[in-house]
Scaffold this active site. Structure first.
Site, short mmCIF file in Angstrom:
data_model
loop_
_atom_site.label_atom_id
_atom_site.label_comp_id
_atom_site.label_asym_id
_atom_site.label_seq_id
_atom_site.Cartn_x
_atom_site.Cartn_y
_atom_site.Cartn_z
N LYS A 1 -0.91 -9.55 2.83
CA LYS A 1 -0.24 -9.06 4.04
C LYS A 1 -1.18 -8.12 4.76
O LYS A 1 -1.91 -7.37 4.12
CB LYS A 1 1.05 -8.32 3.68
CG LYS A 1 1.73 -7.66 4.88
CD LYS A 1 3.11 -7.12 4.55
CE LYS A 1 3.13 -5.75 3.97
NZ LYS A 1 2.49 -4.70 4.79
N ASP B 1 0.84 -1.21 0.00
CA ASP B 1 0.00 0.00 0.00
C ASP B 1 0.88 1.26 0.00
O ASP B 1 0.37 2.38 -0.13
CB ASP B 1 -1.00 0.00 1.18
CG ASP B 1 -0.32 0.07 2.54
OD1 ASP B 1 0.92 -0.09 2.61
OD2 ASP B 1 -1.03 0.29 3.54
N SER B 2 2.20 1.09 0.10
CA SER B 2 3.13 2.21 -0.08
C SER B 2 2.96 2.82 -1.47
O SER B 2 3.43 3.93 -1.73
CB SER B 2 4.57 1.75 0.12
OG SER B 2 4.86 0.62 -0.68
N GLU C 1 -1.43 -5.46 8.40
CA GLU C 1 -0.71 -4.84 9.52
C GLU C 1 -1.38 -5.19 10.84
O GLU C 1 -2.61 -5.08 10.96
CB GLU C 1 -0.68 -3.31 9.34
CG GLU C 1 0.16 -2.89 8.15
CD GLU C 1 0.31 -1.37 8.03
OE1 GLU C 1 -0.04 -0.64 8.98
OE2 GLU C 1 0.79 -0.93 6.97
N ASP D 1 -1.03 -6.35 -0.50
CA ASP D 1 -1.12 -5.68 0.82
C ASP D 1 -2.58 -5.25 1.06
O ASP D 1 -3.18 -4.59 0.20
CB ASP D 1 -0.22 -4.43 0.77
CG ASP D 1 0.37 -4.08 2.11
OD1 ASP D 1 0.12 -4.81 3.08
OD2 ASP D 1 1.09 -3.06 2.17
N GLU E 1 8.84 -3.95 11.01
CA GLU E 1 9.24 -2.62 10.51
C GLU E 1 9.75 -1.70 11.61
O GLU E 1 9.12 -1.55 12.66
CB GLU E 1 8.04 -1.98 9.78
CG GLU E 1 8.39 -0.61 9.21
CD GLU E 1 7.45 -0.09 8.14
OE1 GLU E 1 6.49 -0.81 7.78
OE2 GLU E 1 7.66 1.05 7.67
O1 KIV Z 1 3.49 -1.16 1.72
C1 KIV Z 1 4.68 -1.48 1.83
O2 KIV Z 1 5.52 -1.20 0.98
C2 KIV Z 1 5.08 -2.20 3.04
C3 KIV Z 1 6.54 -2.42 3.26
C4 KIV Z 1 7.16 -1.19 3.78
C5 KIV Z 1 6.80 -3.59 4.12
O3 KIV Z 1 4.26 -2.57 3.81
#
Ligand code: KIV
Length: 268
Positions: free
Chosen positions: A113, A45-46, A115, A84, A182
């Site tokens: 993934k 999600d970055s 959080e 994500d 992280e």
């Molecule tokens: O969204 C992302 O890029 C991440 C990484 C920083 C692990 O969650």
């Protein structure tokens, strides 16, 4: 050609070989990082910050994630593709989490993934029950940065250290196949890595994890303010700017296009 990476391949890498994970958000970058030999591609999600210019990951939603995920999936990478889960796609109910994670799998993810740790143990269990492999993400959770006063280092106080270990154990118990740690004190990440049987993949959390992850744009020097823990392996900002400058100059001076770039069809 090497076989497609699956979650079992990743789990077996613990204590055998370091895991290299990187983000990619589209077909072209997925092809590039895959041919460079990464083990895992994270459609993170970055993307909201790196590619869309948001100041946090909070505006990212399922629609945005699915577009980027399908673009990456069309590259048919050998690497494991992890989608994500964006903010509010899994927090409101377990049912919603399963539905949204399921959409990611239908779009081409090999795993998802999310959080959080202990507080999402039941959610992770339900996803695994539905056949969806889950990667946890503990330590700094950028989706909850507002609660802790920003993108702060984690694992400083004794309570935080205990919580990070508790989170890791809860994820392992719930059936997660790996955990991202992280911006956590490296000794805490080391302890987690030793205490759980599943691989840990670190970002800003030191060398003693089972693998590392970096954001594509940070690694290539495309980010304006990269985090202090990232490493820049190239300066693509300079390379791209110089290439485009040359193009502009050649257009202005008439040096582009050259004869080989056009045709004249002669009529008899
Ligand atoms: O969204 C992302 O890029 C991440 C990484 C920083 C692990 O969650």
């Amino acid at each position: 050609m090497k076989a497609k990476v699956n979650v079992k391949t990743i789990m077996k890498m613990k204590n055998q070989e370091k895991i290299a994970m990187v983000t990619a958000y589209d077909y072209v970058s997925a092809k590039l990082v895959d041919s460079a030999g990464v083990d895992i591609i994270l459609v993170g999600d970055s993307v909201g910050m790196a590619a869309h210019g948001f100041t946090s990951t909070l505006p990212v939603d399922m629609t945005m994630m699915l577009i980027h995920l399908s673009s990456v999936a069309r590259a048919q990478p050998r690497a494991l593709v992890v989608g994500d889960m964006p903010f509010l796609s899994y927090e409101t109910s377990i049912e919603e989490a399963v539905r949204n994670a399921g959409l990611m799998m239908k779009t081409g993810a090999d795993a998802v993934k999310l959080e959080g740790g202990l507080e999402y143990e039941e959610t992770v269990r339900a996803l695994v029950r539905a056949g969806i492999p889950v990667m946890g993400h503990i330590g700094l959770n950028p989706q909850r940065a507002l609660l802790i006063g920003g993108y702060r280092k984690r694992g400083i106080s004794e309570r935080e250290r205990e919580k990070i270990l508790e989170d890791a154990k809860a994820l392992e118990k719930a059936g997660a196949f790996s955990i991202v740690i992280e911006y956590t004190s490296a000794d805490v990440a080391k302890e987690v890595t030793e205490e759980v049987s599943i691989p840990t993949i670190c970002i800003g959390s030191g060398p003693w994890c089972d693998g590392q992850v970096l954001v594509f744009h940070d690694l290539l020097g495309l980010t304006e303010n990269p985090p202090p823990f990232s490493k820049q392996y190239a300066n693509l900002k300079e390379v791209i700017t110089n290439a485009v400058k040359s193009y502009v100059e050649e257009v202005k001076t008439g040096r582009f296009p050259e004869e080989k770039h056009y045709f004249i069809e002669k009529k008899d």
